[in-house]
Design an enzyme around this catalytic site. Structure first.
Site, PDB file in Angstrom:
ATOM      1  N   PRO A 104       0.739  -1.150   0.099  1.00  0.00           N
ATOM      2  CA  PRO A 104       0.002   0.128  -0.153  1.00  0.00           C
ATOM      3  C   PRO A 104       0.816   1.342  -0.211  1.00  0.00           C
ATOM      4  O   PRO A 104       0.218   2.237  -0.247  1.00  0.00           O
ATOM      5  CB  PRO A 104      -1.021  -0.043   1.409  1.00  0.00           C
ATOM      6  CG  PRO A 104      -0.077  -0.922   2.061  1.00  0.00           C
ATOM      7  CD  PRO A 104       0.605  -2.081   1.195  1.00  0.00           C
TER       8      PRO A 104
ATOM      9  N   GLU B   8       1.512  -7.820   9.123  1.00  0.00           N
ATOM     10  CA  GLU B   8       1.568  -6.641   9.248  1.00  0.00           C
ATOM     11  C   GLU B   8       2.445  -5.766   8.238  1.00  0.00           C
ATOM     12  O   GLU B   8       2.430  -4.745   8.074  1.00  0.00           O
ATOM     13  CB  GLU B   8       2.323  -6.092  10.768  1.00  0.00           C
ATOM     14  CG  GLU B   8       2.413  -4.765  11.018  1.00  0.00           C
ATOM     15  CD  GLU B   8       0.935  -3.926  11.147  1.00  0.00           C
ATOM     16  OE1 GLU B   8       1.077  -2.682  11.186  1.00  0.00           O
ATOM     17  OE2 GLU B   8       0.136  -4.812  11.614  1.00  0.00           O
TER      18      GLU B   8
ATOM     19  N   ARG C 174      -3.733  -8.330 -20.614  1.00  0.00           N
ATOM     20  CA  ARG C 174      -4.577  -7.943 -21.904  1.00  0.00           C
ATOM     21  C   ARG C 174      -3.680  -7.042 -23.045  1.00  0.00           C
ATOM     22  O   ARG C 174      -4.251  -6.885 -23.728  1.00  0.00           O
ATOM     23  CB  ARG C 174      -6.004  -7.192 -21.408  1.00  0.00           C
ATOM     24  CG  ARG C 174      -5.557  -5.948 -20.646  1.00  0.00           C
ATOM     25  CD  ARG C 174      -6.867  -5.430 -20.181  1.00  0.00           C
ATOM     26  NE  ARG C 174      -7.883  -5.313 -21.088  1.00  0.00           N
ATOM     27  CZ  ARG C 174      -8.464  -3.982 -21.784  1.00  0.00           C
ATOM     28  NH1 ARG C 174      -7.441  -3.223 -21.563  1.00  0.00           N
ATOM     29  NH2 ARG C 174      -9.227  -4.111 -22.511  1.00  0.00           N
TER      30      ARG C 174
ATOM     31  N   ASP D  85      -9.071   2.395 -24.784  1.00  0.00           N
ATOM     32  CA  ASP D  85      -9.403   2.094 -23.294  1.00  0.00           C
ATOM     33  C   ASP D  85      -9.385   3.486 -22.776  1.00  0.00           C
ATOM     34  O   ASP D  85      -8.466   4.380 -22.817  1.00  0.00           O
ATOM     35  CB  ASP D  85      -8.816   0.978 -22.634  1.00  0.00           C
ATOM     36  CG  ASP D  85      -9.194  -0.207 -22.893  1.00  0.00           C
ATOM     37  OD1 ASP D  85     -10.231  -0.226 -23.708  1.00  0.00           O
ATOM     38  OD2 ASP D  85      -8.164  -0.888 -22.814  1.00  0.00           O
TER      39      ASP D  85
END
Length: 245
Positions: A89, A116, A154, A169
């Protein structure tokens, strides 16, 4: 492309890799997946892969030894130098541009964390990239790696039936994608824009460009970059701003 995924939960990937586009890519020999449970590389007699953090604190931290040994075992069999991607993160926000960059690689290794966090030596001495799919916390890196793999796969030539499919896209052009319509022409009084039925490809292209601009300025104005806009684009955006005011 070869993709190795280091995870404590390899069964989480079974459904994702055996359905839809990813399954077809493997059948075409365009992608090869290898799931590695790094618990198998633990030298601890109980096969532990985590331990308490030095200095105290809540939670458990992934130990370097099992992950280093697992990555090194995978790298030894690689014909090219792989990119080693740490799901984290705190990492670089994953974008379409990053997906395009990674799609050029021949070998990717994903490290999926848990608990953690990671021992810092994994981050600083092993990973080549740290990636995050958003400003939120998941229970592990498995779901994040699935998202990134799908996005990257993709873009590999031959994976999508029509190679032009991804070129327009959202984010690939720097703008959000224009609206799409299909049959029926009139559904419950909601009609397809006439220009799309005209057969005039020049006018259709102009309409799509304007709708992409409209959608982008309404939903993601942060994506608009002056150097990518034509004078016609700027004029259209100026009119939109005047209408809004």
């Amino acid at each position: 492309m070869k993709i190795d995924i280091l995870t404590l939960f390899p069964r989480m990937f079974e459904g994702v890799f055996n359905e839809s586009i990813l399954k077809k890519a493997q059948e075409k020999s365009l992608l090869r997946f290898n799931l590695v449970n790094y618990r198998d590389y633990s030298l601890n007699k109980h096969h532990k892969v985590d331990d308490y953090p030095y200095g105290g604190g809540a939670g458990m931290v992934l130990s370097p030894q099992p992950i280093f040994d697992a990555v090194e075992a995978v790298v030894r069999t690689s014909k090219t130098k792989p990119r080693i991607l740490l799901m984290c993160p705190q990492g670089e926000p994953f974008t379409q541009k990053k997906a395009e960059e990674l799609s050029e690689e021949k070998h990717l290794i994903f490290i999926c964390g848990h608990y953690e966090g990671y021992d810092e030596r994994i981050r600083t001495h092993l990973a080549t990239d740290e990636l995050s799919i958003g400003d939120f916390i998941l229970t592990g890196g498995e779901l994040a790696s699935m998202v990134i793999i799908d996005s990257v796969a993709r873009l590999i030539p031959g994976v999508l039936g029509n190679q032009a499919s991804h070129q327009q896209d959202s984010y690939s052009t720097g703008l959000l994608e224009h609206p799409h319509y299909t049959r029926p022409q009139d559904f419950r009084g909601m009609k397809v824009p006439e220009v799309l039925l005209s057969g005039d490809h020049k006018k259709i292209g102009e309409w799509r460009r304007k709708e992409s601009l409209r959608r982008t300025i309404e939903r993601r104005p942060d994506l608009l970059k002056e150097n990518l806009l034509t004078e016609e684009d700027k004029l259209f955006l100026s009119k939109l701003k005047q209408e809004k005011s």
